[in-house]
Write an enzyme that holds these catalytic residues in place. Sequence first.
Site, PDB file in Angstrom:
ATOM      1  N   LYS A  82      -4.110  -0.983  -2.013  1.00 27.08           N
ATOM      2  CA  LYS A  82      -2.597  -0.685  -2.451  1.00 27.08           C
ATOM      3  C   LYS A  82      -2.634  -0.988  -3.887  1.00 27.08           C
ATOM      4  O   LYS A  82      -3.228  -1.930  -4.323  1.00 27.08           O
ATOM      5  CB  LYS A  82      -1.682  -1.837  -1.655  1.00 27.08           C
ATOM      6  CG  LYS A  82      -0.467  -0.996  -1.411  1.00 27.08           C
ATOM      7  CD  LYS A  82       0.187  -2.204  -0.556  1.00 27.08           C
ATOM      8  CE  LYS A  82       1.738  -1.598  -0.177  1.00 27.08           C
ATOM      9  NZ  LYS A  82       2.522  -2.655   0.422  1.00 27.08           N
TER      10      LYS A  82
HETATM   11  C1  E4P Z   1       5.703  -1.845   1.603  1.00 29.37           C
HETATM   12  O1  E4P Z   1       4.304  -1.617   1.739  1.00 29.37           O
HETATM   13  C2  E4P Z   1       6.325  -3.073   1.228  1.00 29.37           C
HETATM   14  O2  E4P Z   1       5.243  -4.331   1.686  1.00 29.37           O
HETATM   15  C3  E4P Z   1       7.454  -3.496   1.765  1.00 29.37           C
HETATM   16  O3  E4P Z   1       8.030  -2.487   2.269  1.00 29.37           O
HETATM   17  C4  E4P Z   1       8.422  -4.242   0.778  1.00 29.37           C
HETATM   18  O4  E4P Z   1       9.874  -4.293   1.158  1.00 29.37           O
HETATM   19  P1  E4P Z   1      11.023  -5.234   0.773  1.00 29.37           P
HETATM   20  O5  E4P Z   1      11.493  -4.559  -0.075  1.00 29.37           O
HETATM   21  O6  E4P Z   1      11.589  -5.681   1.992  1.00 29.37           O
HETATM   22  O7  E4P Z   1      10.150  -6.535   0.156  1.00 29.37           O
END
Ligand code: E4P
Length: 212
Positions: A82
């Site tokens: 990522k």
């Molecule tokens: C995606 O890969 C993220 O880990 C996640 O969806 C972030 O979500 P949040 O805005 O609830 O922290």
Amino acid sequence: MKIFLDTANVEDISLYNDFIDGVTTNPTLLSQYAHSEHTFLIKRICELVTGHVSVEVISSDFDEMIREGRELAALDSKVCVKLPCTLDGMKVCKRLSIDGIATNLTLCFSPTQALMAAKCGATYVSPFIGRLDDAGHDGLALIEDISEIYNVNEYETIILAASIRSVTHVVRAAMDGVGAVTISPKILKQCLEHPLTDKGLEIFANDWEKGK
Ligand code: E4P
């Protein structure tokens, strides 16, 4: 549509493993659940699931991100690196993609970032629906725009709708034809349940007892 579980909690991953195609983590989630070295937890999650496990680099510097990305990818073939939707993040994405490493461009908040993610060969792009809504914008509209851009241009990058806050977000993302969503264990549980299912079961059980 692929469903990823947005967590680093091994118990939740085991509980919902039948419904998911992989896992997405981020530094917040990993630091919540890693009791010792993060790599142990990442390897454990990879053992459990069948598909990609997204793990985010910590650095924001080009050389460091390349190093971290390669190290993460070496942990397990299921690891999807990522990277942030930044100039350096996208340049690293291009390099890792050429090496055949799966990538997930995260923190995507605009159609042009998604366009650039596709140009540098990202496996997934993660538009953050909920955080856009929180900031007073329309997260679902972003998904629609990216879908159209990818369809018209025949890009292969998979839209992974992220930062999902409700079952409605899941339904709308599925209707918009995204390739994947990532949802928390709480939202996945809500996707499985309906109060009328519980009520119906209660009625059947009571009637069965009465009929004895
Ligand atoms: C995606 O890969 C993220 O880990 C996640 O969806 C972030 O979500 P949040 O805005 O609830 O922290």
